[in-house]
Design a protein around this motif. Structure first.
Motif, PDB file in Angstrom:
ATOM      1  N   ILE A  21       9.218   5.707  -3.700  1.00  0.00           N
ATOM      2  CA  ILE A  21       8.079   4.800  -3.763  1.00  0.00           C
ATOM      3  C   ILE A  21       8.219   3.858  -4.958  1.00  0.00           C
ATOM      4  N   LYS A  22       8.582   4.410  -6.105  1.00  0.00           N
ATOM      5  CA  LYS A  22       8.783   3.570  -7.290  1.00  0.00           C
ATOM      6  C   LYS A  22       9.916   2.587  -7.057  1.00  0.00           C
ATOM      7  N   GLY A  23      10.999   3.058  -6.415  1.00  0.00           N
ATOM      8  CA  GLY A  23      12.099   2.149  -6.122  1.00  0.00           C
ATOM      9  C   GLY A  23      11.674   0.988  -5.248  1.00  0.00           C
ATOM     10  N   ALA A  24      10.865   1.274  -4.246  1.00  0.00           N
ATOM     11  CA  ALA A  24      10.382   0.223  -3.349  1.00  0.00           C
ATOM     12  C   ALA A  24       9.397  -0.706  -4.058  1.00  0.00           C
ATOM     13  N   GLU A  25       8.521  -0.133  -4.855  1.00  0.00           N
ATOM     14  CA  GLU A  25       7.544  -0.959  -5.588  1.00  0.00           C
ATOM     15  C   GLU A  25       8.245  -1.858  -6.593  1.00  0.00           C
ATOM     16  N   ASP A  26       9.262  -1.349  -7.282  1.00  0.00           N
ATOM     17  CA  ASP A  26      10.009  -2.179  -8.233  1.00  0.00           C
ATOM     18  C   ASP A  26      10.748  -3.301  -7.515  1.00  0.00           C
ATOM     19  N   ALA A  27      11.333  -2.967  -6.354  1.00  0.00           N
ATOM     20  CA  ALA A  27      12.044  -3.986  -5.580  1.00  0.00           C
ATOM     21  C   ALA A  27      11.075  -5.054  -5.071  1.00  0.00           C
ATOM     22  N   ARG A  28       9.888  -4.625  -4.701  1.00  0.00           N
ATOM     23  CA  ARG A  28       8.882  -5.572  -4.211  1.00  0.00           C
ATOM     24  C   ARG A  28       8.422  -6.512  -5.328  1.00  0.00           C
ATOM     25  N   LYS A  29       8.237  -5.972  -6.525  1.00  0.00           N
ATOM     26  CA  LYS A  29       7.811  -6.806  -7.664  1.00  0.00           C
ATOM     27  C   LYS A  29       8.850  -7.879  -7.967  1.00  0.00           C
ATOM     28  N   ALA A  30      10.104  -7.556  -7.730  1.00  0.00           N
ATOM     29  CA  ALA A  30      11.164  -8.518  -7.979  1.00  0.00           C
ATOM     30  C   ALA A  30      11.166  -9.654  -6.962  1.00  0.00           C
ATOM     31  N   GLN A  68       0.824  -1.218   0.000  1.00  0.00           N
ATOM     32  CA  GLN A  68       0.000   0.000   0.000  1.00  0.00           C
ATOM     33  C   GLN A  68       0.861   1.272   0.000  1.00  0.00           C
ATOM     34  N   LEU A  69       2.010   1.225  -0.616  1.00  0.00           N
ATOM     35  CA  LEU A  69       2.929   2.357  -0.545  1.00  0.00           C
ATOM     36  C   LEU A  69       2.342   3.630  -1.152  1.00  0.00           C
ATOM     37  N   SER A  70       1.767   3.518  -2.310  1.00  0.00           N
ATOM     38  CA  SER A  70       1.177   4.703  -2.942  1.00  0.00           C
ATOM     39  C   SER A  70       0.011   5.230  -2.130  1.00  0.00           C
ATOM     40  N   GLU A  71      -0.738   4.325  -1.525  1.00  0.00           N
ATOM     41  CA  GLU A  71      -1.902   4.737  -0.737  1.00  0.00           C
ATOM     42  C   GLU A  71      -1.499   5.480   0.534  1.00  0.00           C
ATOM     43  N   VAL A  72      -0.418   5.041   1.191  1.00  0.00           N
ATOM     44  CA  VAL A  72      -0.017   5.700   2.445  1.00  0.00           C
ATOM     45  C   VAL A  72       0.791   6.972   2.196  1.00  0.00           C
ATOM     46  N   ASP A  73       1.265   7.177   0.981  1.00  0.00           N
ATOM     47  CA  ASP A  73       2.108   8.338   0.684  1.00  0.00           C
ATOM     48  C   ASP A  73       1.406   9.649   1.040  1.00  0.00           C
ATOM     49  N   HIS A  74       0.148   9.789   0.639  1.00  0.00           N
ATOM     50  CA  HIS A  74      -0.583  11.023   0.927  1.00  0.00           C
ATOM     51  C   HIS A  74      -0.725  11.226   2.430  1.00  0.00           C
ATOM     52  N   GLU A  75      -1.060  10.166   3.152  1.00  0.00           N
ATOM     53  CA  GLU A  75      -1.215  10.273   4.608  1.00  0.00           C
ATOM     54  C   GLU A  75       0.087  10.691   5.276  1.00  0.00           C
ATOM     55  N   MET A  76       1.190  10.128   4.829  1.00  0.00           N
ATOM     56  CA  MET A  76       2.478  10.476   5.406  1.00  0.00           C
ATOM     57  C   MET A  76       2.803  11.957   5.180  1.00  0.00           C
ATOM     58  N   LYS A  77       2.506  12.446   3.987  1.00  0.00           N
ATOM     59  CA  LYS A  77       2.829  13.843   3.656  1.00  0.00           C
ATOM     60  C   LYS A  77       1.939  14.833   4.407  1.00  0.00           C
TER      61      LYS A  77
END
Length: 252
Positions: free
Chosen positions: A241-250, A181-190
């Protein structure tokens, strides 16, 4: 005031200590390997996590009594204490806490995503399967040991580039497989960690800790770099976020 015992699980050799407020703390020493930089990272990382609503033990500034640890017979520890006279940092000791075991305790995807977001934001390399740096206490997950964060301050002249980094080392994060849920929590964190709040947290850094490394001429200059680094990462969070999502997909 009283040195209770060394905590040899940590590479920097922290100690369990009793303070004059009647509480016990895990004391981090400025005389350890990464010196004051580790304390700055611990302070900023822990307080940023707290602002984000994550559980972190209370952090306090700790002045060592001149008699502190005098009875300790280990010469290595005695040298550490001599090199740590003055202002240090301590975390409230969570009595009977258990080291978080990812195989034994399930963490929901939102919490996992928030923690991965935090560690990508502050470039924390030390939340892996080998060393989770999380404790299970009172049925809640608590974060500890942020001293390996803020990699840029070990190569001070490269901070602008590192502020925009995708932080590839997130691939080793213990909670990355659950962080869907990285993209989803990004707004809340900011919403929680505003630029104004970052300025407030950076202002907590003792001037003497910044000046000890001699990377900058004045403490104000050093604090300005920390604040600018954090604000740049916050305003460009899509990079990590993209870096983490790409690493997660791997991984999955």
């Amino acid at each position: 005031m009283r040195y209770v015992m060394p905590l040899r699980e940590g590479g920097s050799l922290p100690a369990l200590a009793d303070a004059d407020d009647g509480f016990s703390y895990v004391l981090k020493f400025k005389g350890a390997g990464q010196r004051e930089k580790a304390l700055i990272a611990e302070l900023l990382g822990g307080e940023i996590a707290r602002v984000l609503g994550l559980k972190v033990p209370e952090l306090v500034f700790a002045n060592l009594d001149e008699a502190f640890g005098r009875s300790e017979g280990d010469e290595e520890i005695q040298d550490l204490l001599k090199g740590s006279q003055g202002l240090n940092l301590a975390l409230h000791f969570l009595s009977k806490a258990l080291t978080y075991d990812p195989g034994a305790t399930a963490i929901d995807s939102v919490l996992a995503s928030k923690i991965v977001w935090l560690d990508a934001f502050i470039t924390n390399v030390d939340r892996s399967f080998r060393n989770t740096n999380m404790l299970w206490w009172n049925r809640e997950l608590w974060l500890i040991d942020h001293g390996a964060s803020f990699l840029f301050h070990h190569a001070w002249d490269n901070w602008e580039k590192q502020a925009l980094s995708s932080f590839p080392m997130i691939k080793d994060h213990v909670l990355l497989p659950k962080a869907s849920q990285l993209s989803e929590v990004d707004h809340e964190m900011k919403v929680l960690i505003t630029e104004e709040k970052l300025d407030q947290l950076v202002s907590l850094i003792p001037d003497e800790w910044i000046l000890a490394s001699r990377d900058v001429e004045t403490a104000e200059e050093g604090k300005a770099v920390y604040a600018s680094f954090l604000k740049t990462r916050l305003n460009n969070s899509e990079n990590f976020i993209k870096g983490a999502e790409d690493a997660r997909k791997a991984l999955i």
